[in-house]
Write a protein that holds these residues in place. Structure first.
Motif, short mmCIF file in Angstrom:
data_model
loop_
_atom_site.label_atom_id
_atom_site.label_comp_id
_atom_site.label_asym_id
_atom_site.label_seq_id
_atom_site.Cartn_x
_atom_site.Cartn_y
_atom_site.Cartn_z
N UNK A 152 0.84 -1.21 0.00
CA UNK A 152 0.00 0.00 0.00
C UNK A 152 0.87 1.26 0.00
N UNK A 153 1.95 1.21 0.80
CA UNK A 153 2.81 2.39 0.90
C UNK A 153 3.42 2.72 -0.47
N UNK A 154 3.81 1.68 -1.20
CA UNK A 154 4.41 1.87 -2.53
C UNK A 154 3.43 2.53 -3.49
N UNK A 155 2.22 2.05 -3.48
CA UNK A 155 1.19 2.62 -4.37
C UNK A 155 0.94 4.09 -3.99
N UNK A 156 0.79 4.31 -2.68
CA UNK A 156 0.47 5.66 -2.20
C UNK A 156 1.59 6.64 -2.55
N UNK A 157 2.81 6.15 -2.42
CA UNK A 157 3.94 7.04 -2.71
C UNK A 157 3.92 7.46 -4.18
N UNK A 158 3.70 6.48 -5.05
CA UNK A 158 3.65 6.80 -6.48
C UNK A 158 2.51 7.74 -6.83
N UNK A 159 1.44 7.63 -6.05
CA UNK A 159 0.29 8.50 -6.32
C UNK A 159 0.42 9.84 -5.59
N UNK A 160 1.55 9.98 -4.89
CA UNK A 160 1.87 11.20 -4.14
C UNK A 160 0.78 11.55 -3.11
N UNK A 161 0.33 10.55 -2.40
CA UNK A 161 -0.65 10.78 -1.34
C UNK A 161 0.07 11.22 -0.08
N UNK A 162 -0.62 12.03 0.71
CA UNK A 162 0.07 12.62 1.87
C UNK A 162 0.22 11.70 3.08
N UNK A 163 -0.83 10.95 3.36
CA UNK A 163 -0.83 10.12 4.56
C UNK A 163 0.34 9.12 4.58
N UNK A 164 0.80 8.75 5.76
CA UNK A 164 1.83 7.72 5.88
C UNK A 164 1.11 6.37 5.79
N UNK A 165 1.08 5.81 4.61
CA UNK A 165 0.27 4.61 4.39
C UNK A 165 0.85 3.37 5.04
N UNK A 166 2.16 3.33 5.19
CA UNK A 166 2.75 2.15 5.85
C UNK A 166 2.21 2.06 7.28
N UNK A 167 2.29 3.16 8.02
CA UNK A 167 1.82 3.14 9.41
C UNK A 167 0.31 2.97 9.46
N UNK A 168 -0.38 3.57 8.50
CA UNK A 168 -1.85 3.47 8.52
C UNK A 168 -2.29 2.00 8.42
N UNK A 169 -1.69 1.27 7.47
CA UNK A 169 -2.08 -0.13 7.28
C UNK A 169 -1.62 -0.96 8.48
N UNK A 170 -0.42 -0.67 8.96
CA UNK A 170 0.10 -1.41 10.09
C UNK A 170 -0.81 -1.22 11.32
N UNK A 171 -1.23 0.02 11.59
CA UNK A 171 -2.13 0.28 12.72
C UNK A 171 -3.47 -0.42 12.52
N UNK A 172 -3.91 -0.42 11.26
CA UNK A 172 -5.20 -1.05 10.96
C UNK A 172 -5.13 -2.56 11.27
N UNK A 173 -4.02 -3.19 10.92
CA UNK A 173 -3.88 -4.62 11.19
C UNK A 173 -3.84 -4.87 12.71
N UNK A 174 -3.12 -3.99 13.43
CA UNK A 174 -3.06 -4.13 14.89
C UNK A 174 -4.45 -4.02 15.51
N UNK A 175 -5.21 -3.05 15.01
CA UNK A 175 -6.55 -2.82 15.55
C UNK A 175 -7.42 -4.08 15.35
N UNK A 176 -7.28 -4.70 14.17
CA UNK A 176 -8.08 -5.89 13.90
C UNK A 176 -7.68 -7.03 14.85
N UNK A 177 -6.38 -7.14 15.09
CA UNK A 177 -5.92 -8.22 15.99
C UNK A 177 -6.41 -7.96 17.41
N UNK A 178 -6.38 -6.69 17.83
CA UNK A 178 -6.87 -6.34 19.18
C UNK A 178 -8.36 -6.66 19.32
N UNK A 179 -9.11 -6.31 18.27
CA UNK A 179 -10.57 -6.48 18.35
C UNK A 179 -11.01 -7.93 18.24
N UNK A 180 -10.31 -8.68 17.38
CA UNK A 180 -10.82 -10.02 17.03
C UNK A 180 -9.91 -11.16 17.45
#
Ligand code: ASP
Length: 449
Positions: A76-104
Protein backbone atom coordinates in the motif's frame (compact mmCIF):
# COMPACT_ATOMS: atom_id res chain seq x y z
CA UNK A 1 -26.77 5.34 -11.69
CA UNK A 2 -24.01 2.86 -12.32
CA UNK A 3 -22.22 0.62 -9.84
CA UNK A 4 -18.74 -0.21 -11.08
CA UNK A 5 -16.60 -2.86 -9.45
CA UNK A 6 -12.88 -3.06 -10.12
CA UNK A 7 -11.06 -6.35 -9.66
CA UNK A 8 -7.66 -6.88 -8.06
CA UNK A 9 -5.65 -6.59 -11.26
CA UNK A 10 -7.31 -3.19 -11.95
CA UNK A 11 -6.03 -1.93 -8.59
CA UNK A 12 -2.70 -3.71 -8.46
CA UNK A 13 -0.48 -0.63 -8.93
CA UNK A 14 -0.50 3.16 -9.03
CA UNK A 15 -0.76 3.07 -12.83
CA UNK A 16 -3.78 0.82 -12.68
CA UNK A 17 -5.42 3.04 -10.07
CA UNK A 18 -4.95 6.05 -12.35
CA UNK A 19 -6.73 4.13 -15.11
CA UNK A 20 -9.55 3.27 -12.71
CA UNK A 21 -10.01 6.91 -11.75
CA UNK A 22 -10.04 8.00 -15.40
CA UNK A 23 -12.79 5.47 -16.06
CA UNK A 24 -14.82 6.51 -13.02
CA UNK A 25 -14.59 10.20 -13.84
CA UNK A 26 -15.44 9.74 -17.49
CA UNK A 27 -19.09 9.03 -16.76
CA UNK A 28 -20.77 10.86 -13.90
CA UNK A 29 -23.40 8.14 -13.62
CA UNK A 30 -20.69 5.98 -11.98
CA UNK A 31 -21.97 6.63 -8.49
CA UNK A 32 -20.65 3.66 -6.50
CA UNK A 33 -17.14 2.33 -7.02
CA UNK A 34 -16.51 -1.09 -5.47
CA UNK A 35 -12.87 -1.88 -4.81
CA UNK A 36 -11.11 -5.25 -4.55
CA UNK A 37 -7.78 -5.64 -2.80
CA UNK A 38 -4.67 -5.03 -4.94
CA UNK A 39 -4.05 -8.15 -7.03
CA UNK A 40 -1.05 -9.42 -8.95
CA UNK A 41 1.14 -7.02 -10.93
CA UNK A 42 2.84 -9.90 -12.75
CA UNK A 43 2.65 -13.70 -12.77
CA UNK A 44 4.96 -14.29 -9.82
CA UNK A 45 3.41 -11.55 -7.68
CA UNK A 46 1.21 -12.32 -4.64
CA UNK A 47 -2.29 -10.92 -4.18
CA UNK A 48 -2.78 -8.82 -1.06
CA UNK A 49 -5.62 -11.12 0.03
CA UNK A 50 -3.28 -14.12 -0.15
CA UNK A 51 -0.71 -12.22 1.94
CA UNK A 52 -3.43 -11.42 4.46
CA UNK A 53 -4.49 -15.06 4.67
CA UNK A 54 -0.88 -16.13 5.29
CA UNK A 55 -0.55 -13.36 7.85
CA UNK A 56 -3.73 -14.49 9.65
CA UNK A 57 -2.46 -18.09 9.71
CA UNK A 58 0.89 -16.97 11.10
CA UNK A 59 -0.74 -14.90 13.85
CA UNK A 60 -3.11 -17.73 14.73
CA UNK A 61 -0.18 -20.12 15.01
CA UNK A 62 1.53 -17.81 17.46
CA UNK A 63 4.06 -16.31 15.02
CA UNK A 64 4.64 -12.67 14.35
CA UNK A 65 4.17 -12.98 10.60
CA UNK A 66 6.58 -10.06 10.17
CA UNK A 67 7.39 -10.88 6.57
CA UNK A 68 3.77 -11.03 5.42
CA UNK A 69 2.86 -7.97 7.42
CA UNK A 70 5.78 -6.04 5.95
CA UNK A 71 4.79 -7.08 2.44
CA UNK A 72 1.19 -5.95 2.96
CA UNK A 73 2.12 -2.56 4.40
CA UNK A 74 4.81 -1.94 1.78
CA UNK A 75 2.41 -2.77 -0.99
CA UNK A 76 0.00 0.00 0.00
CA UNK A 77 2.81 2.39 0.90
CA UNK A 78 4.41 1.87 -2.53
CA UNK A 79 1.19 2.62 -4.37
CA UNK A 80 0.47 5.66 -2.20
CA UNK A 81 3.94 7.04 -2.71
CA UNK A 82 3.65 6.80 -6.48
CA UNK A 83 0.29 8.50 -6.32
CA UNK A 84 1.87 11.20 -4.14
CA UNK A 85 -0.65 10.78 -1.34
CA UNK A 86 0.07 12.62 1.87
CA UNK A 87 -0.83 10.12 4.56
CA UNK A 88 1.83 7.72 5.88
CA UNK A 89 0.27 4.61 4.39
CA UNK A 90 2.75 2.15 5.85
CA UNK A 91 1.82 3.14 9.41
CA UNK A 92 -1.85 3.47 8.52
CA UNK A 93 -2.08 -0.13 7.28
CA UNK A 94 0.10 -1.41 10.09
CA UNK A 95 -2.13 0.28 12.72
CA UNK A 96 -5.20 -1.05 10.96
CA UNK A 97 -3.88 -4.62 11.19
CA UNK A 98 -3.06 -4.13 14.89
CA UNK A 99 -6.55 -2.82 15.55
CA UNK A 100 -8.08 -5.89 13.90
CA UNK A 101 -5.92 -8.22 15.99
CA UNK A 102 -6.87 -6.34 19.18
CA UNK A 103 -10.57 -6.48 18.35
CA UNK A 104 -10.82 -10.02 17.03
CA UNK A 105 -7.77 -11.82 18.38
CA UNK A 106 -9.83 -13.96 20.76
CA UNK A 107 -11.56 -15.94 18.03
CA UNK A 108 -9.70 -17.55 15.15
CA UNK A 109 -12.63 -17.45 12.72
CA UNK A 110 -13.43 -13.82 13.46
CA UNK A 111 -9.80 -12.80 13.18
CA UNK A 112 -9.42 -14.51 9.80
CA UNK A 113 -12.49 -12.73 8.44
CA UNK A 114 -11.34 -9.39 9.82
CA UNK A 115 -7.80 -9.63 8.49
CA UNK A 116 -8.93 -10.85 5.05
CA UNK A 117 -11.19 -7.80 4.79
CA UNK A 118 -8.29 -5.39 5.37
CA UNK A 119 -7.15 -5.62 1.71
CA UNK A 120 -10.40 -4.26 0.28
CA UNK A 121 -10.90 -1.84 3.15
CA UNK A 122 -7.50 -0.16 2.84
CA UNK A 123 -7.69 -0.19 -0.95
CA UNK A 124 -11.05 1.61 -0.95
CA UNK A 125 -9.72 4.20 1.51
CA UNK A 126 -6.67 4.74 -0.66
CA UNK A 127 -8.77 5.10 -3.80
CA UNK A 128 -11.05 7.64 -2.08
CA UNK A 129 -7.97 9.55 -0.89
CA UNK A 130 -6.61 9.68 -4.42
CA UNK A 131 -9.92 10.86 -5.91
CA UNK A 132 -10.02 13.59 -3.27
CA UNK A 133 -6.41 14.52 -4.04
CA UNK A 134 -7.55 14.96 -7.65
CA UNK A 135 -10.08 17.46 -6.35
CA UNK A 136 -13.07 15.16 -6.75
CA UNK A 137 -15.95 14.84 -4.34
CA UNK A 138 -15.48 11.22 -3.29
CA UNK A 139 -15.95 9.45 0.03
CA UNK A 140 -15.01 6.10 1.50
CA UNK A 141 -18.06 4.29 2.88
CA UNK A 142 -17.75 1.63 5.57
CA UNK A 143 -19.85 -1.44 4.64
CA UNK A 144 -20.73 -2.10 8.29
CA UNK A 145 -22.05 1.41 8.75
CA UNK A 146 -23.83 1.51 5.40
CA UNK A 147 -25.75 -1.71 6.16
CA UNK A 148 -24.07 -4.54 4.26
CA UNK A 149 -25.55 -7.01 6.73
CA UNK A 150 -24.32 -10.59 6.37
CA UNK A 151 -24.63 -13.88 8.21
CA UNK A 152 -22.59 -17.04 8.36
CA UNK A 153 -24.56 -20.17 7.61
CA UNK A 154 -22.90 -23.58 7.34
CA UNK A 155 -19.59 -21.88 6.68
CA UNK A 156 -21.07 -19.75 3.88
CA UNK A 157 -21.50 -15.98 4.07
CA UNK A 158 -24.95 -14.87 2.97
CA UNK A 159 -26.58 -11.48 2.65
CA UNK A 160 -29.52 -10.53 4.86
CA UNK A 161 -32.52 -9.30 2.87
CA UNK A 162 -32.73 -6.01 4.76
CA UNK A 163 -29.30 -5.00 3.43
CA UNK A 164 -30.94 -4.00 0.16
CA UNK A 165 -33.15 -1.40 1.77
CA UNK A 166 -30.38 -0.03 3.92
CA UNK A 167 -27.87 0.19 1.09
CA UNK A 168 -30.49 1.87 -1.13
CA UNK A 169 -29.84 5.02 0.94
CA UNK A 170 -26.49 5.35 -0.84
CA UNK A 171 -28.42 6.75 -3.81
CA UNK A 172 -28.83 9.94 -1.82
CA UNK A 173 -25.12 10.63 -1.35
CA UNK A 174 -23.85 13.47 -3.47
CA UNK A 175 -20.27 12.36 -3.67
CA UNK A 176 -18.82 9.37 -5.47
CA UNK A 177 -19.11 6.45 -3.04
CA UNK A 178 -16.01 4.30 -2.75
CA UNK A 179 -17.09 1.04 -1.18
CA UNK A 180 -14.79 -1.86 -0.29
CA UNK A 181 -15.93 -5.18 -1.72
CA UNK A 182 -15.73 -8.65 -0.22
CA UNK A 183 -17.09 -7.97 3.27
CA UNK A 184 -19.82 -6.64 5.50
CA UNK A 185 -20.79 -7.18 9.10
CA UNK A 186 -23.08 -9.54 10.99
CA UNK A 187 -25.76 -8.53 13.50
CA UNK A 188 -23.18 -8.37 16.28
CA UNK A 189 -21.00 -6.04 14.23
CA UNK A 190 -18.35 -8.66 13.42
CA UNK A 191 -16.66 -8.44 10.03
CA UNK A 192 -17.72 -11.21 7.64
CA UNK A 193 -16.09 -11.87 4.29
CA UNK A 194 -17.61 -13.66 1.32
CA UNK A 195 -15.83 -16.56 -0.36
CA UNK A 196 -12.84 -15.77 -2.61
CA UNK A 197 -13.62 -13.41 -5.45
CA UNK A 198 -16.47 -12.07 -3.35
CA UNK A 199 -16.15 -8.39 -4.33
CA UNK A 200 -18.24 -9.39 -7.34
CA UNK A 201 -21.02 -10.25 -4.88
CA UNK A 202 -20.72 -6.93 -3.02
CA UNK A 203 -21.02 -5.08 -6.34
CA UNK A 204 -24.06 -7.11 -7.37
CA UNK A 205 -25.79 -6.47 -4.03
CA UNK A 206 -25.10 -2.74 -4.28
CA UNK A 207 -26.30 -2.59 -7.89
CA UNK A 208 -29.49 -4.37 -6.87
CA UNK A 209 -29.95 -2.13 -3.81
CA UNK A 210 -29.68 1.17 -5.65
CA UNK A 211 -31.46 -0.25 -8.72
CA UNK A 212 -28.51 0.65 -10.89
CA UNK A 213 -29.07 0.91 -14.63
CA UNK A 214 -26.06 -1.33 -15.10
CA UNK A 215 -23.54 -3.15 -12.94
CA UNK A 216 -20.13 -2.73 -14.54
CA UNK A 217 -17.59 -5.37 -13.59
CA UNK A 218 -14.14 -4.14 -14.65
CA UNK A 219 -11.45 -6.76 -15.06
CA UNK A 220 -8.42 -7.47 -17.25
CA UNK A 221 -10.06 -9.10 -20.27
CA UNK A 222 -12.33 -7.67 -22.93
CA UNK A 223 -15.23 -9.79 -21.73
CA UNK A 224 -16.47 -13.30 -22.26
CA UNK A 225 -15.11 -15.31 -25.15
CA UNK A 226 -17.02 -18.06 -26.88
CA UNK A 227 -14.31 -20.46 -25.82
CA UNK A 228 -11.47 -20.24 -23.31
CA UNK A 229 -8.61 -18.25 -24.90
CA UNK A 230 -6.06 -20.78 -23.66
CA UNK A 231 -7.57 -23.31 -26.08
CA UNK A 232 -8.10 -21.24 -29.20
CA UNK A 233 -6.04 -18.28 -30.28
CA UNK A 234 -8.04 -15.02 -30.48
CA UNK A 235 -11.45 -16.58 -30.07
CA UNK A 236 -14.52 -14.55 -30.85
CA UNK A 237 -15.92 -12.42 -28.06
CA UNK A 238 -19.49 -12.60 -26.83
CA UNK A 239 -21.33 -9.27 -27.03
CA UNK A 240 -24.37 -10.41 -25.12
CA UNK A 241 -25.18 -13.48 -23.06
CA UNK A 242 -28.16 -14.30 -20.86
CA UNK A 243 -27.96 -15.19 -17.20
CA UNK A 244 -29.21 -18.66 -18.03
CA UNK A 245 -26.52 -19.21 -20.65
CA UNK A 246 -23.90 -17.98 -18.18
CA UNK A 247 -25.11 -20.39 -15.54
CA UNK A 248 -24.91 -23.30 -17.98
CA UNK A 249 -21.40 -22.37 -19.08
CA UNK A 250 -20.25 -21.79 -15.51
CA UNK A 251 -21.18 -25.41 -14.86
CA UNK A 252 -18.40 -26.49 -17.19
CA UNK A 253 -15.86 -24.13 -15.70
CA UNK A 254 -16.55 -20.88 -17.57
CA UNK A 255 -15.89 -18.44 -14.77
CA UNK A 256 -16.47 -14.79 -15.42
CA UNK A 257 -18.43 -13.62 -12.43
CA UNK A 258 -18.60 -15.18 -8.99
CA UNK A 259 -21.56 -17.58 -9.07
CA UNK A 260 -23.22 -15.89 -6.12
CA UNK A 261 -23.03 -12.54 -7.87
CA UNK A 262 -25.61 -13.62 -10.42
CA UNK A 263 -28.83 -13.78 -8.41
CA UNK A 264 -28.96 -10.26 -6.87
CA UNK A 265 -28.85 -8.61 -10.29
CA UNK A 266 -30.68 -11.32 -12.20
CA UNK A 267 -33.70 -11.18 -9.85
CA UNK A 268 -34.01 -7.44 -10.39
CA UNK A 269 -33.26 -7.53 -14.11
CA UNK A 270 -30.12 -5.40 -13.85
CA UNK A 271 -27.72 -5.97 -16.74
CA UNK A 272 -24.09 -6.71 -15.96
CA UNK A 273 -21.38 -5.36 -18.22
CA UNK A 274 -17.98 -7.05 -18.10
CA UNK A 275 -15.37 -4.47 -19.14
CA UNK A 276 -11.60 -4.26 -19.49
CA UNK A 277 -9.78 -1.62 -17.41
CA UNK A 278 -6.84 -1.89 -19.81
CA UNK A 279 -9.03 -1.41 -22.87
CA UNK A 280 -11.95 0.79 -21.86
CA UNK A 281 -12.98 1.48 -25.45
CA UNK A 282 -14.08 -2.14 -25.86
CA UNK A 283 -17.81 -2.48 -25.11
CA UNK A 284 -17.21 -5.76 -23.27
CA UNK A 285 -19.87 -8.38 -22.68
CA UNK A 286 -23.38 -7.69 -21.44
CA UNK A 287 -25.13 -10.26 -19.28
CA UNK A 288 -28.86 -9.73 -19.61
CA UNK A 289 -32.14 -11.47 -18.79
CA UNK A 290 -33.42 -11.48 -22.35
CA UNK A 291 -31.29 -11.17 -25.45
CA UNK A 292 -32.19 -9.14 -28.50
CA UNK A 293 -29.32 -10.13 -30.72
CA UNK A 294 -27.81 -13.45 -31.53
CA UNK A 295 -24.46 -13.33 -33.27
CA UNK A 296 -24.39 -17.11 -33.68
CA UNK A 297 -26.43 -20.22 -32.91
CA UNK A 298 -24.00 -21.28 -30.21
CA UNK A 299 -23.08 -18.70 -27.57
CA UNK A 300 -20.31 -20.58 -25.84
CA UNK A 301 -18.40 -23.85 -25.70
CA UNK A 302 -16.81 -25.15 -22.53
CA UNK A 303 -15.22 -28.33 -21.29
CA UNK A 304 -14.50 -29.79 -17.90
CA UNK A 305 -12.67 -32.82 -16.59
CA UNK A 306 -13.07 -34.88 -13.45
CA UNK A 307 -16.29 -36.82 -13.90
CA UNK A 308 -17.14 -40.45 -13.20
CA UNK A 309 -19.71 -42.41 -15.16
CA UNK A 310 -21.54 -45.16 -13.36
CA UNK A 311 -23.39 -47.39 -15.77
CA UNK A 312 -25.79 -50.05 -14.53
CA UNK A 313 -28.04 -52.47 -16.32
CA UNK A 314 -30.70 -54.88 -15.17
CA UNK A 315 -33.09 -56.97 -17.21
CA UNK A 316 -36.62 -55.46 -17.21
CA UNK A 317 -35.45 -52.44 -15.23
CA UNK A 318 -38.14 -50.30 -16.84
CA UNK A 319 -40.90 -52.33 -15.15
CA UNK A 320 -39.48 -52.03 -11.67
CA UNK A 321 -41.27 -49.25 -9.83
CA UNK A 322 -38.97 -47.12 -7.67
CA UNK A 323 -35.73 -48.55 -9.08
CA UNK A 324 -34.10 -45.19 -9.79
CA UNK A 325 -35.21 -43.91 -6.40
CA UNK A 326 -33.45 -46.82 -4.67
CA UNK A 327 -30.27 -46.18 -6.66
CA UNK A 328 -30.34 -42.52 -5.66
CA UNK A 329 -31.00 -43.34 -2.02
CA UNK A 330 -27.82 -45.45 -1.94
CA UNK A 331 -25.95 -42.38 -3.21
CA UNK A 332 -27.74 -40.17 -0.71
CA UNK A 333 -26.81 -42.52 2.17
CA UNK A 334 -23.17 -41.90 1.26
CA UNK A 335 -23.68 -38.14 0.71
CA UNK A 336 -22.81 -38.42 -2.98
CA UNK A 337 -24.45 -35.72 -5.12
CA UNK A 338 -25.08 -36.67 -8.74
CA UNK A 339 -24.96 -34.43 -11.78
CA UNK A 340 -26.92 -36.22 -14.52
CA UNK A 341 -28.85 -39.43 -14.92
CA UNK A 342 -29.64 -40.35 -18.52
CA UNK A 343 -31.49 -43.66 -18.85
CA UNK A 344 -32.15 -46.38 -21.40
CA UNK A 345 -34.76 -49.15 -21.31
CA UNK A 346 -32.89 -51.57 -19.09
CA UNK A 347 -29.97 -49.34 -18.17
CA UNK A 348 -29.15 -46.22 -16.27
CA UNK A 349 -26.08 -44.00 -16.32
CA UNK A 350 -25.18 -41.67 -13.52
CA UNK A 351 -22.66 -38.89 -13.88
CA UNK A 352 -20.91 -37.87 -10.67
CA UNK A 353 -18.03 -35.50 -10.04
CA UNK A 354 -15.09 -37.80 -9.31
CA UNK A 355 -14.06 -36.01 -6.14
CA UNK A 356 -17.50 -36.75 -4.72
CA UNK A 357 -17.05 -40.51 -5.17
CA UNK A 358 -13.62 -41.54 -3.92
CA UNK A 359 -12.54 -45.18 -4.35
CA UNK A 360 -13.86 -46.31 -0.93
CA UNK A 361 -17.31 -44.93 -1.60
CA UNK A 362 -17.28 -46.33 -5.13
CA UNK A 363 -16.68 -49.85 -3.77
CA UNK A 364 -19.59 -49.54 -1.33
CA UNK A 365 -21.94 -48.19 -4.03
CA UNK A 366 -21.09 -51.01 -6.43
CA UNK A 367 -21.50 -53.63 -3.72
CA UNK A 368 -24.88 -52.28 -2.60
CA UNK A 369 -26.18 -51.95 -6.17
CA UNK A 370 -25.40 -55.63 -6.77
CA UNK A 371 -26.60 -57.04 -3.46
CA UNK A 372 -29.56 -54.78 -2.62
CA UNK A 373 -30.89 -54.00 -6.10
CA UNK A 374 -29.79 -57.13 -7.96
CA UNK A 375 -28.18 -55.10 -10.75
CA UNK A 376 -26.81 -57.42 -13.49
CA UNK A 377 -23.91 -55.25 -14.53
CA UNK A 378 -22.18 -52.22 -13.10
CA UNK A 379 -19.31 -50.48 -14.80
CA UNK A 380 -17.45 -47.45 -13.54
CA UNK A 381 -15.45 -45.14 -15.76
CA UNK A 382 -13.52 -42.58 -13.76
CA UNK A 383 -11.94 -40.83 -16.74
CA UNK A 384 -14.84 -38.86 -18.09
CA UNK A 385 -14.90 -35.25 -19.19
CA UNK A 386 -17.76 -33.19 -20.48
CA UNK A 387 -17.95 -30.69 -23.30
CA UNK A 388 -20.90 -28.39 -23.61
CA UNK A 389 -22.37 -26.21 -26.28
CA UNK A 390 -24.68 -23.55 -24.96
CA UNK A 391 -26.93 -21.05 -26.70
CA UNK A 392 -30.51 -19.89 -26.41
CA UNK A 393 -30.78 -19.72 -30.19
CA UNK A 394 -30.21 -23.50 -30.29
CA UNK A 395 -33.74 -24.12 -29.03
CA UNK A 396 -35.15 -22.64 -32.25
CA UNK A 397 -32.65 -24.25 -34.59
CA UNK A 398 -32.96 -27.74 -36.00
CA UNK A 399 -29.96 -30.02 -36.18
CA UNK A 400 -27.43 -28.35 -33.85
CA UNK A 401 -26.83 -31.51 -31.79
CA UNK A 402 -26.41 -33.54 -34.97
CA UNK A 403 -23.91 -31.00 -36.30
CA UNK A 404 -21.90 -31.13 -33.09
CA UNK A 405 -22.00 -34.93 -32.87
CA UNK A 406 -20.93 -35.23 -36.52
CA UNK A 407 -18.04 -32.83 -35.98
CA UNK A 408 -16.87 -34.85 -32.99
CA UNK A 409 -17.19 -38.17 -34.78
CA UNK A 410 -15.30 -36.78 -37.79
CA UNK A 411 -12.53 -35.83 -35.37
CA UNK A 412 -12.48 -39.39 -34.00
CA UNK A 413 -13.88 -38.48 -30.58
CA UNK A 414 -16.04 -41.26 -29.19
CA UNK A 415 -19.15 -40.05 -27.37
CA UNK A 416 -19.72 -41.81 -24.08
CA UNK A 417 -23.03 -40.06 -23.57
CA UNK A 418 -25.18 -37.17 -24.78
CA UNK A 419 -27.42 -35.14 -22.51
CA UNK A 420 -29.77 -32.51 -23.76
CA UNK A 421 -31.50 -30.54 -21.02
CA UNK A 422 -35.24 -29.94 -21.20
CA UNK A 423 -34.60 -26.23 -21.78
CA UNK A 424 -32.80 -27.14 -25.05
CA UNK A 425 -30.29 -24.37 -24.52
CA UNK A 426 -27.41 -26.70 -23.92
CA UNK A 427 -26.13 -30.07 -24.99
CA UNK A 428 -23.55 -31.97 -22.99
CA UNK A 429 -21.29 -34.60 -24.51
CA UNK A 430 -19.46 -37.05 -22.29
CA UNK A 431 -16.04 -37.90 -23.74
CA UNK A 432 -12.82 -39.47 -22.48
CA UNK A 433 -11.11 -36.98 -20.23
CA UNK A 434 -8.04 -36.84 -22.43
CA UNK A 435 -10.19 -35.61 -25.33
CA UNK A 436 -11.88 -32.68 -23.60
CA UNK A 437 -9.70 -29.83 -24.92
CA UNK A 438 -9.47 -31.37 -28.38
CA UNK A 439 -13.25 -31.78 -28.51
CA UNK A 440 -13.78 -28.14 -27.49
CA UNK A 441 -11.45 -27.00 -30.28
CA UNK A 442 -13.22 -29.16 -32.85
CA UNK A 443 -16.59 -27.77 -31.80
CA UNK A 444 -15.22 -24.23 -32.06
CA UNK A 445 -14.11 -24.97 -35.64
CA UNK A 446 -17.53 -26.32 -36.48
CA UNK A 447 -19.54 -23.41 -35.14
CA UNK A 448 -17.24 -20.42 -35.43
CA UNK A 449 -14.62 -20.86 -38.15
N1 ASP B 1 -9.69 -9.93 -2.67
C1 ASP B 1 -10.59 -11.04 -2.58
C2 ASP B 1 -9.97 -12.26 -3.25
O1 ASP B 1 -8.85 -12.19 -3.72
C3 ASP B 1 -11.94 -10.74 -3.11
C4 ASP B 1 -11.99 -10.23 -4.53
O2 ASP B 1 -11.00 -9.82 -5.10
O3 ASP B 1 -13.08 -10.25 -5.10
O4 ASP B 1 -10.60 -13.29 -3.28
Amino acid sequence: MIVCKFGGSSLASADQIRKVCDIVLQDRRRHIVVASAPGKRHDSDIKVTDLLISYANAVLSGYEGAQERGAICSRFAGIAEELELERDWYSFVSDDLDRRIRLYGGDSQDLTHALKAAGEDCCARLLADYLQALGEDAEYVDPLEAGMLLRLENGQTLVEEESYERLAQLRRRHSIVVFPGFFGGDRSGRVRTFSRGGSDISGAILAAAIKAEVYENWTDVDGVYVVHPSLVRDPEGVREITYTEMRELAYAGFTVLHEEAISPTQLRGIPVNIRNTNNPSSPGTRIVSVRDNYDSIVTGIAGSKGFTLLHLSKHLMNREVGFAMRVLSILADLSIPFEHMPSGIDSLSIVIRSHNIPAEKEAIVVHRLRTELGVDQVSVNRQIGIVMIVGEAMAQTVGVTARAATALSRAGVNLELIIQGASEISVIFGVREAFVNYAVKELYKEFFS
